[in-house]
Design an enzyme around this catalytic site. Structure first.
Site, PDB file in Angstrom:
ATOM      1  N   CYS A 125       0.842  -1.205   0.000  1.00 35.63           N
ATOM      2  CA  CYS A 125       0.000   0.000   0.000  1.00 35.63           C
ATOM      3  C   CYS A 125       0.872   1.248   0.000  1.00 35.63           C
ATOM      4  O   CYS A 125       1.208   1.796   1.067  1.00 35.63           O
ATOM      5  CB  CYS A 125      -0.904   0.008   1.228  1.00 35.63           C
ATOM      6  SG  CYS A 125      -2.030  -1.372   1.290  1.00 35.63           S
ATOM      7  N   GLY A 132       0.899   9.203  -6.819  1.00 35.73           N
ATOM      8  CA  GLY A 132       1.147   8.066  -7.709  1.00 35.73           C
ATOM      9  C   GLY A 132       2.625   8.018  -8.022  1.00 35.73           C
ATOM     10  O   GLY A 132       3.413   7.472  -7.248  1.00 35.73           O
ATOM     11  N   TRP A 157      -5.489   1.850  -5.431  1.00 32.87           N
ATOM     12  CA  TRP A 157      -4.909   0.827  -6.306  1.00 32.87           C
ATOM     13  C   TRP A 157      -4.120  -0.245  -5.539  1.00 32.87           C
ATOM     14  O   TRP A 157      -2.995  -0.582  -5.903  1.00 32.87           O
ATOM     15  CB  TRP A 157      -3.998   1.464  -7.370  1.00 32.87           C
ATOM     16  CG  TRP A 157      -4.700   2.494  -8.192  1.00 32.87           C
ATOM     17  CD1 TRP A 157      -5.815   2.320  -8.938  1.00 32.87           C
ATOM     18  CD2 TRP A 157      -4.330   3.880  -8.334  1.00 32.87           C
ATOM     19  NE1 TRP A 157      -6.176   3.496  -9.540  1.00 32.87           N
ATOM     20  CE2 TRP A 157      -5.278   4.468  -9.187  1.00 32.87           C
ATOM     21  CE3 TRP A 157      -3.290   4.656  -7.830  1.00 32.87           C
ATOM     22  CZ2 TRP A 157      -5.224   5.806  -9.538  1.00 32.87           C
ATOM     23  CZ3 TRP A 157      -3.245   5.994  -8.185  1.00 32.87           C
ATOM     24  CH2 TRP A 157      -4.193   6.550  -9.027  1.00 32.87           C
ATOM     25  N   GLU A 366       3.793  -0.221 -10.595  1.00 35.66           N
ATOM     26  CA  GLU A 366       5.160  -0.319 -10.056  1.00 35.66           C
ATOM     27  C   GLU A 366       6.086   0.732 -10.683  1.00 35.66           C
ATOM     28  O   GLU A 366       7.262   0.493 -10.924  1.00 35.66           O
ATOM     29  CB  GLU A 366       5.707  -1.737 -10.180  1.00 35.66           C
ATOM     30  CG  GLU A 366       4.959  -2.668  -9.231  1.00 35.66           C
ATOM     31  CD  GLU A 366       5.636  -3.961  -8.933  1.00 35.66           C
ATOM     32  OE1 GLU A 366       6.877  -4.011  -8.979  1.00 35.66           O
ATOM     33  OE2 GLU A 366       4.918  -4.922  -8.622  1.00 35.66           O
TER      34      GLU A 366
HETATM   35  N1  CAA Z   1      17.102   2.556  -3.177  1.00 33.76           N
HETATM   36  C1  CAA Z   1      17.386   3.158  -2.000  1.00 33.76           C
HETATM   37  N2  CAA Z   1      17.141   4.465  -1.758  1.00 33.76           N
HETATM   38  C2  CAA Z   1      16.611   5.181  -2.758  1.00 33.76           C
HETATM   39  C3  CAA Z   1      16.304   4.637  -4.014  1.00 33.76           C
HETATM   40  C4  CAA Z   1      16.590   3.266  -4.200  1.00 33.76           C
HETATM   41  N3  CAA Z   1      16.324   2.665  -5.367  1.00 33.76           N
HETATM   42  N4  CAA Z   1      15.783   5.592  -4.815  1.00 33.76           N
HETATM   43  C5  CAA Z   1      15.774   6.731  -4.088  1.00 33.76           C
HETATM   44  N5  CAA Z   1      16.261   6.472  -2.844  1.00 33.76           N
HETATM   45  C6  CAA Z   1      16.457   7.445  -1.768  1.00 33.76           C
HETATM   46  C7  CAA Z   1      17.397   8.542  -2.274  1.00 33.76           C
HETATM   47  O1  CAA Z   1      18.754   8.183  -2.072  1.00 33.76           O
HETATM   48  C8  CAA Z   1      16.978   9.717  -1.419  1.00 33.76           C
HETATM   49  O2  CAA Z   1      17.593   9.581  -0.134  1.00 33.76           O
HETATM   50  P1  CAA Z   1      18.245  10.874   0.597  1.00 33.76           P
HETATM   51  O3  CAA Z   1      17.090  11.825   0.813  1.00 33.76           O
HETATM   52  O4  CAA Z   1      18.812  10.294   1.830  1.00 33.76           O
HETATM   53  O5  CAA Z   1      19.246  11.410  -0.379  1.00 33.76           O
HETATM   54  C9  CAA Z   1      15.474   9.507  -1.240  1.00 33.76           C
HETATM   55  O6  CAA Z   1      15.238   8.104  -1.471  1.00 33.76           O
HETATM   56  C10 CAA Z   1      14.650  10.324  -2.174  1.00 33.76           C
HETATM   57  O7  CAA Z   1      15.042  10.006  -3.498  1.00 33.76           O
HETATM   58  P2  CAA Z   1      14.690  10.910  -4.748  1.00 33.76           P
HETATM   59  O8  CAA Z   1      15.107  12.317  -4.462  1.00 33.76           O
HETATM   60  O9  CAA Z   1      15.221  10.251  -5.966  1.00 33.76           O
HETATM   61  O10 CAA Z   1      13.081  10.843  -4.725  1.00 33.76           O
HETATM   62  P3  CAA Z   1      12.020  11.531  -5.669  1.00 33.76           P
HETATM   63  O11 CAA Z   1      10.970  12.122  -4.840  1.00 33.76           O
HETATM   64  O12 CAA Z   1      12.706  12.357  -6.716  1.00 33.76           O
HETATM   65  O13 CAA Z   1      11.298  10.259  -6.367  1.00 33.76           O
HETATM   66  C11 CAA Z   1      10.947   8.463  -7.888  1.00 33.76           C
HETATM   67  C12 CAA Z   1      11.928   9.312  -7.082  1.00 33.76           C
HETATM   68  C13 CAA Z   1      11.868   7.490  -8.622  1.00 33.76           C
HETATM   69  C14 CAA Z   1      10.126   9.248  -8.892  1.00 33.76           C
HETATM   70  C15 CAA Z   1      10.019   7.686  -6.920  1.00 33.76           C
HETATM   71  O14 CAA Z   1       9.089   8.541  -6.292  1.00 33.76           O
HETATM   72  C16 CAA Z   1       9.270   6.572  -7.611  1.00 33.76           C
HETATM   73  O15 CAA Z   1       9.808   5.476  -7.778  1.00 33.76           O
HETATM   74  N6  CAA Z   1       8.010   6.829  -7.996  1.00 33.76           N
HETATM   75  C17 CAA Z   1       7.162   5.787  -8.546  1.00 33.76           C
HETATM   76  C18 CAA Z   1       6.395   5.131  -7.438  1.00 33.76           C
HETATM   77  C19 CAA Z   1       5.977   3.754  -7.810  1.00 33.76           C
HETATM   78  O16 CAA Z   1       6.699   2.994  -8.411  1.00 33.76           O
HETATM   79  N7  CAA Z   1       4.778   3.417  -7.388  1.00 33.76           N
HETATM   80  C20 CAA Z   1       4.265   2.111  -7.637  1.00 33.76           C
HETATM   81  C21 CAA Z   1       3.341   1.716  -6.553  1.00 33.76           C
HETATM   82  S1  CAA Z   1       3.305   0.001  -6.299  1.00 33.76           S
HETATM   83  C22 CAA Z   1       2.282  -0.640  -7.453  1.00 33.76           C
HETATM   84  O17 CAA Z   1       2.014  -0.101  -8.485  1.00 33.76           O
HETATM   85  C23 CAA Z   1       1.873  -1.982  -7.084  1.00 33.76           C
HETATM   86  C24 CAA Z   1       0.857  -2.664  -7.819  1.00 33.76           C
HETATM   87  O18 CAA Z   1      -0.245  -2.194  -7.997  1.00 33.76           O
HETATM   88  C25 CAA Z   1       1.128  -4.017  -8.307  1.00 33.76           C
END
Ligand code: CAA
Length: 404
Positions: A125, A132, A157, A366
């Site tokens: 969740c 999103g 979702w 995802e």
């Molecule tokens: N591993 C570890 N830490 C990570 C990381 C990773 N892969 N990616 C980012 N971080 C950490 C960063 O190092 C940063 O840490 P610090 O603040 O200590 O420096 C922190 O997280 C924030 O990172 P960003 O500044 O890169 O974050 P952002 O706000 O710019 O967002 C993003 C990045 C990639 C857009 C992210 O928000 C994202 O992945 N969004 C998509 C969300 C998603 O995939 N949702 C799917 C929901 S699940 C689903 O869909 C399930 C289903 O129904 C089947």
């Protein structure tokens, strides 16, 4: 696949058996009914497939901390027969990876054996109506109440919601902090204040429920904060998605493979102009492109899974690349498969249109493929420090102009 070992092949064969004996015969009916297929869950559990990604010490079959390659092999085989079942299975990995990457020893011992046996179905969740792609913009709150935490708000979702009895819930616990704003909680289906809201009516993956989940002051003890410490929720969510995205990629690639097989069989049997349509070069070109893209997706996914299982530092980039490439491929290949079926392909009597409908969501959930490209590019730019020496070979005429 020459480099798969005996254990990989064992799980691949088991999954294929369940896919052909149980999943495929039920796929059209389950798609119409849009109900969770408990018969399929039982068959998956009986075959031991829920064990593949869980470490041996917690009742699973993995020698390492997880086994993403075996997970991908199973999801691929299931999705060849039904994309809905592919995600119905894979979402249990998504929902239990937070425990694997961030759970305490007690939390792992308490929950993972049930996941491995198939008794505990999982959901993840994270998404909300207004959060999103921007996964940090959560509104669901976790508020300390002296004896633990109360969770308030609504998630959107939630795949597997209602069927699942174990939910990893991400909530804001510190409004002041930027880095440690979000925490992950373990919520059980029977917890007071937890309920299922709207059940979505979907274009594809119709056998698996996607719902809104509500948390009306759900009380959880301190032992249900993932890892025992608040503030690590966003990190755990991102680490989880790194592990889980090759699973969605495999769902997509399995759909592409299944659609390719059906389209090839159809084209060899369909006669037009006095010959099978598969003998026409324009049809052959479509089939050849479908096959190449599907195989390229497969190799990228297995490479990403291998990178994860061997602890490569390139996990985030490989995981995003496999998800993006395989799901774009699935959309192209399943659309081409419908084209090859011609007018029949558009009809629900035929199995192929379901592949196209099931494929669409893989480009969205995802992390949309736009987010995957952002992740890939950010990592590439970060890695460019290691080939900075190439700067010496770039004349940079524009710099001279800037410098005057
Ligand atoms: N591993 C570890 N830490 C990570 C990381 C990773 N892969 N990616 C980012 N971080 C950490 C960063 O190092 C940063 O840490 P610090 O603040 O200590 O420096 C922190 O997280 C924030 O990172 P960003 O500044 O890169 O974050 P952002 O706000 O710019 O967002 C993003 C990045 C990639 C857009 C992210 O928000 C994202 O992945 N969004 C998509 C969300 C998603 O995939 N949702 C799917 C929901 S699940 C689903 O869909 C399930 C289903 O129904 C089947």
């Amino acid at each position: 696949m020459p480099w798969l070992n005996d254990e990989n092949r064992f799980w691949q064969a088991k999954a294929r058996e369940v896919a052909e004996n149980v999943v495929r015969p039920l796929a059209a009916e389950q798609d119409r009914k849009q109900e969770y297929p408990w018969r399929v869950r039982d068959a998956l559990a009986e075959a031991g497939l829920f064990k593949v990604w869980i470490p041996k010490q917690y009742g699973g079959a993995s020698e390492g901390p997880q086994n993403v390659l075996n997970l991908c092999l199973v999801v691929e085989q299931l999705s060849r027969a039904c994309g809905g079942v592919g995600v119905l299975f894979a979402v249990n990995a998504l929902g239990s990876f937070p425990l694997i990457v961030g759970g305490t020893e007690e939390q792992k011992k308490k929950y993972l054996p049930g996941v491995a046996s198939g008794e505990r179905l999982c959901a993840f969740c994270l998404s909300e109506k207004t959060a999103g792609s921007d996964a940090q913009a959560l509104k669901v709150r976790g508020i300390p109440d002296g004896t633990g935490w109360r969770i308030h708000g609504e998630k959107k979702w939630t795949t597997n919601g209602g069927a699942a009895n174990l939910y990893t819930v991400f909530a804001v616990t510190d409004l002041e902090s930027k880095a440690k704003r979000i925490s992950a909680f373990i919520v059980e289906k029977g917890d007071e204040g937890f309920s299922i809201g709207k059940v979505e009516d979907k274009m594809g993956i119709r056998c698996v429920p996607v719902v809104e989940t509500r948390f009306d002051g759900v009380h959880v003890g301190a032992d249900r904060v993932l890892g025992g410490k608040p503030g690590y929720g966003f990190k755990h969510a991102m680490e989880t998605l790194d592990l889980a995205r090759p699973g969605v990629a495999s769902q997509a690639m399995g759909l592409a493979q299944g659609a390719l097989e059906l389209a090839t069989i159809y084209a060899t049997g369909r006669q037009q102009f006095g010959a099978p349509v598969s003998s026409f070069q324009m049809v052959q070109q479509i089939l050849a492109d479908m096959a190449q893209k599907t195989e390229a997706a497969r190799q990228l996914i297995y490479a990403a899974a291998h990178a994860i299982d061997t602890g490569s530092p390139l996990v985030t980039k490989f995981s995003a690349m496999s998800k993006c490439f395989a799901t774009d491929t699935a959309m192209q290949v399943t659309t081409d498969a419908v084209q090859l079926f011609g007018g029949y392909g558009f009809m629900k009597d035929y199995p192929i249109e379901k592949y196209m409908r099931d494929a669409k969501i893989t480009q969205i959930y995802e992390g949309t493929n736009q987010v995957q490209r952002l992740v890939i590019a950010r990592n590439l730019i970060r890695e460019s420090a290691s080939f900075k020496f190439l700067e010496a070979y770039i004349p940079r005429e524009e710099q001279a102009i800037h410098d005057g």
